[in-house]
Scaffold this motif. Structure first.
Motif, PDB file in Angstrom:
ATOM      1  N   ARG A 196       0.840  -1.211   0.000  1.00  0.00           N
ATOM      2  CA  ARG A 196       0.000   0.000   0.000  1.00  0.00           C
ATOM      3  C   ARG A 196       0.871   1.256   0.000  1.00  0.00           C
ATOM      4  O   ARG A 196       0.543   2.258  -0.639  1.00  0.00           O
ATOM      5  N   LYS A 197       1.977   1.214   0.741  1.00  0.00           N
ATOM      6  CA  LYS A 197       2.816   2.402   0.858  1.00  0.00           C
ATOM      7  C   LYS A 197       3.648   2.642  -0.398  1.00  0.00           C
ATOM      8  O   LYS A 197       3.976   3.776  -0.731  1.00  0.00           O
ATOM      9  N   LEU A 198       3.979   1.561  -1.089  1.00  0.00           N
ATOM     10  CA  LEU A 198       4.854   1.707  -2.256  1.00  0.00           C
ATOM     11  C   LEU A 198       4.099   1.986  -3.552  1.00  0.00           C
ATOM     12  O   LEU A 198       4.640   2.614  -4.472  1.00  0.00           O
ATOM     13  N   ALA A 199       2.862   1.532  -3.647  1.00  0.00           N
ATOM     14  CA  ALA A 199       2.173   1.528  -4.946  1.00  0.00           C
ATOM     15  C   ALA A 199       2.255   2.877  -5.670  1.00  0.00           C
ATOM     16  O   ALA A 199       2.729   2.945  -6.805  1.00  0.00           O
ATOM     17  N   LEU A 200       1.820   3.952  -5.021  1.00  0.00           N
ATOM     18  CA  LEU A 200       1.810   5.253  -5.705  1.00  0.00           C
ATOM     19  C   LEU A 200       3.223   5.790  -5.906  1.00  0.00           C
ATOM     20  O   LEU A 200       3.497   6.503  -6.877  1.00  0.00           O
ATOM     21  N   ASN A 201       4.142   5.430  -5.008  1.00  0.00           N
ATOM     22  CA  ASN A 201       5.537   5.850  -5.185  1.00  0.00           C
ATOM     23  C   ASN A 201       6.164   5.197  -6.410  1.00  0.00           C
ATOM     24  O   ASN A 201       6.911   5.840  -7.149  1.00  0.00           O
ATOM     25  N   LEU A 202       5.864   3.934  -6.622  1.00  0.00           N
ATOM     26  CA  LEU A 202       6.452   3.240  -7.763  1.00  0.00           C
ATOM     27  C   LEU A 202       5.901   3.802  -9.066  1.00  0.00           C
ATOM     28  O   LEU A 202       6.609   3.924 -10.061  1.00  0.00           O
ATOM     29  N   ARG A 203       4.665   4.193  -9.022  1.00  0.00           N
ATOM     30  CA  ARG A 203       4.079   4.816 -10.209  1.00  0.00           C
ATOM     31  C   ARG A 203       4.773   6.156 -10.482  1.00  0.00           C
ATOM     32  O   ARG A 203       5.114   6.465 -11.615  1.00  0.00           O
ATOM     33  N   ALA A 204       5.016   6.919  -9.415  1.00  0.00           N
ATOM     34  CA  ALA A 204       5.691   8.210  -9.571  1.00  0.00           C
ATOM     35  C   ALA A 204       7.118   8.013 -10.068  1.00  0.00           C
ATOM     36  O   ALA A 204       7.630   8.805 -10.857  1.00  0.00           O
ATOM     37  N   ALA A 205       7.773   6.957  -9.606  1.00  0.00           N
ATOM     38  CA  ALA A 205       9.152   6.698 -10.021  1.00  0.00           C
ATOM     39  C   ALA A 205       9.213   6.308 -11.496  1.00  0.00           C
ATOM     40  O   ALA A 205      10.205   6.583 -12.180  1.00  0.00           O
ATOM     41  N   ALA A 206       8.157   5.675 -11.974  1.00  0.00           N
ATOM     42  CA  ALA A 206       8.019   5.359 -13.401  1.00  0.00           C
ATOM     43  C   ALA A 206       9.251   4.675 -13.989  1.00  0.00           C
ATOM     44  O   ALA A 206       9.726   5.042 -15.057  1.00  0.00           O
ATOM     45  N   GLY A 207       9.793   3.710 -13.254  1.00  0.00           N
ATOM     46  CA  GLY A 207      10.890   2.928 -13.809  1.00  0.00           C
ATOM     47  C   GLY A 207      12.280   3.478 -13.553  1.00  0.00           C
ATOM     48  O   GLY A 207      13.283   2.848 -13.881  1.00  0.00           O
ATOM     49  N   ARG A 208      12.351   4.698 -12.952  1.00  0.00           N
ATOM     50  CA  ARG A 208      13.674   5.233 -12.606  1.00  0.00           C
ATOM     51  C   ARG A 208      14.240   4.435 -11.433  1.00  0.00           C
ATOM     52  O   ARG A 208      13.491   3.764 -10.719  1.00  0.00           O
ATOM     53  N   PRO A 209      15.556   4.537 -11.164  1.00  0.00           N
ATOM     54  CA  PRO A 209      16.117   3.844  -9.997  1.00  0.00           C
ATOM     55  C   PRO A 209      15.476   4.377  -8.711  1.00  0.00           C
ATOM     56  O   PRO A 209      15.280   5.579  -8.581  1.00  0.00           O
ATOM     57  N   VAL A 210      15.139   3.500  -7.795  1.00  0.00           N
ATOM     58  CA  VAL A 210      14.567   3.916  -6.519  1.00  0.00           C
ATOM     59  C   VAL A 210      15.638   3.773  -5.440  1.00  0.00           C
ATOM     60  O   VAL A 210      16.243   2.713  -5.277  1.00  0.00           O
ATOM     61  N   LEU A 211      15.887   4.879  -4.747  1.00  0.00           N
ATOM     62  CA  LEU A 211      16.873   4.911  -3.673  1.00  0.00           C
ATOM     63  C   LEU A 211      16.115   5.085  -2.362  1.00  0.00           C
ATOM     64  O   LEU A 211      15.334   6.016  -2.212  1.00  0.00           O
TER      65      LEU A 211
END
Ligand SMILES: *Cc1c(COP(=O)(O)O)cnc(C)c1O
Length: 301
Positions: A53-68
């Protein structure tokens, strides 16, 4: 579900809404409490519990960029981020609090992160404490992914995470009077409470010592919604000495709960929440007939 979460939901096939299961437990019914388990631990096998639940919208915002992102050596948030990176095919970097030498061989949690392709970068406690400062963050960006990197704070609790957790509250409309959850950073509670219907309340059990959490939850709600709600409460009595600390009473309670209900009880968070709930029921904190939904935020490692 919030609309923005849909594409990610498709990709990871989460089990949403998570199941709500009644439990027969005379220790609660005796005090007029109907106990239900909100099984967020069943949302996704690789993204434990509330972490999806906490990651879902963040991963969409990251749109495939590296996540740090950041975490301790046993962080469920790091594990969930690494798993998402593997499943969705984007690079992940985990900045871990601790000494690399002391952490090798990697513990099972970090080993899982590494196996999922997460680059692990260990920093000492002093640096870790300064991780939100612009210079420290800039240095980390420079080293891993540059300006392109999408940074998620420790424990994953930012506004998008809080927003993602409002669905947890919405899924419980009409189904519970009180919703109980264990709190680390408080991001889950902040969103859950905001998603509830009028008359429903959220009850948080901090697993860390310190009594700082109410302020942080209010801040998260201000940041996310422009206002803090008054439908949530914290009970600070059940951290059992602090993060990952336990007491013989807590262990005995968790063993017994597992045996009664054949539910594996995660010990760092879930056990403390259930133990707190039972104590409150015994104290007569809930009026006769109260339906309490206990959020099972994760499973044992
Ligand atoms: C991360 C986590 C929590 C706490 O969530 P916060 O949003 O940080 O309060 C609770 N339970 C489990 C099992 C977790 O992994």
């Amino acid at each position: 579900m919030t609309e923005e979460a849909l594409d990610l939901a498709d990709a990871l096939r989460p089990r949403i809404p998570s199941p709500l299961q009644p439990v027969e437990d005379e220790r609660f019914t005796r005090h007029g409490v109907r106990l239900l388990l909100k099984r967020d631990d069943l949302i996704h096998p690789a993204l434990p519990g509330n972490k999806w639940r906490k990651l879902a919208l963040n991963l969409r915002a990251a749109a495939g960029r590296p996540v740090l992102t950041f975490g301790g050596a046993y962080s469920n948030h790091l594990r969930a981020t690494a798993a998402a990176g593997r499943l969705l095919g984007f690079p992940t970097v985990g900045v871990v609090r601790g000494d690399e030498l002391a952490e090798r061989p990697l513990n099972p949690s970090l080993a899982r992160c590494a196996a999922d392709g997460m680059r692990l970068h260990f920093v000492d406690r002093a640096t870790y404490r300064r991780k939100a400062e612009p210079e420290v963050l800039a240095a980390l960006r420079e080293r891993f992914g540059g300006d392109d990197a999408y940074v998620v704070p420790e424990g994953g609790s930012n506004s998008l995470a809080v927003r993602g957790c409002t669905d947890l509250g919405r899924e419980l409309h009409g189904l519970a009077d009180v919703v109980a959850v264990a709190c680390g950073t408080g991001g889950t509670l902040a969103g859950l409470a905001a998603g509830l219907a009028p008359g429903q309340r959220a009850l948080g059990f901090p697993v860390l010592r310190g009594g700082f959490l109410a302020r942080e939850i209010r801040e998260l709600q201000y940041e996310t919604f422009g206002a803090a709600g008054d439908n949530w409460f914290l009970d600070d009595r059940f951290h059992c000495g602090g993060y990952a600390r336990t007491t013989p009473e807590l262990d005995a309670f968790a063993d017994d709960f597992e045996a009664r209900h054949r539910l594996p009880v995660e010990r760092l968070y879930v056990a403390k929440m259930l133990y707190g709930l039972l104590t409150l029921a015994e104290e007569g904190a809930f009026p006769e007939g109260t339906a309490v939904a206990a959020v099972v935020t994760g499973q044992p490692l």
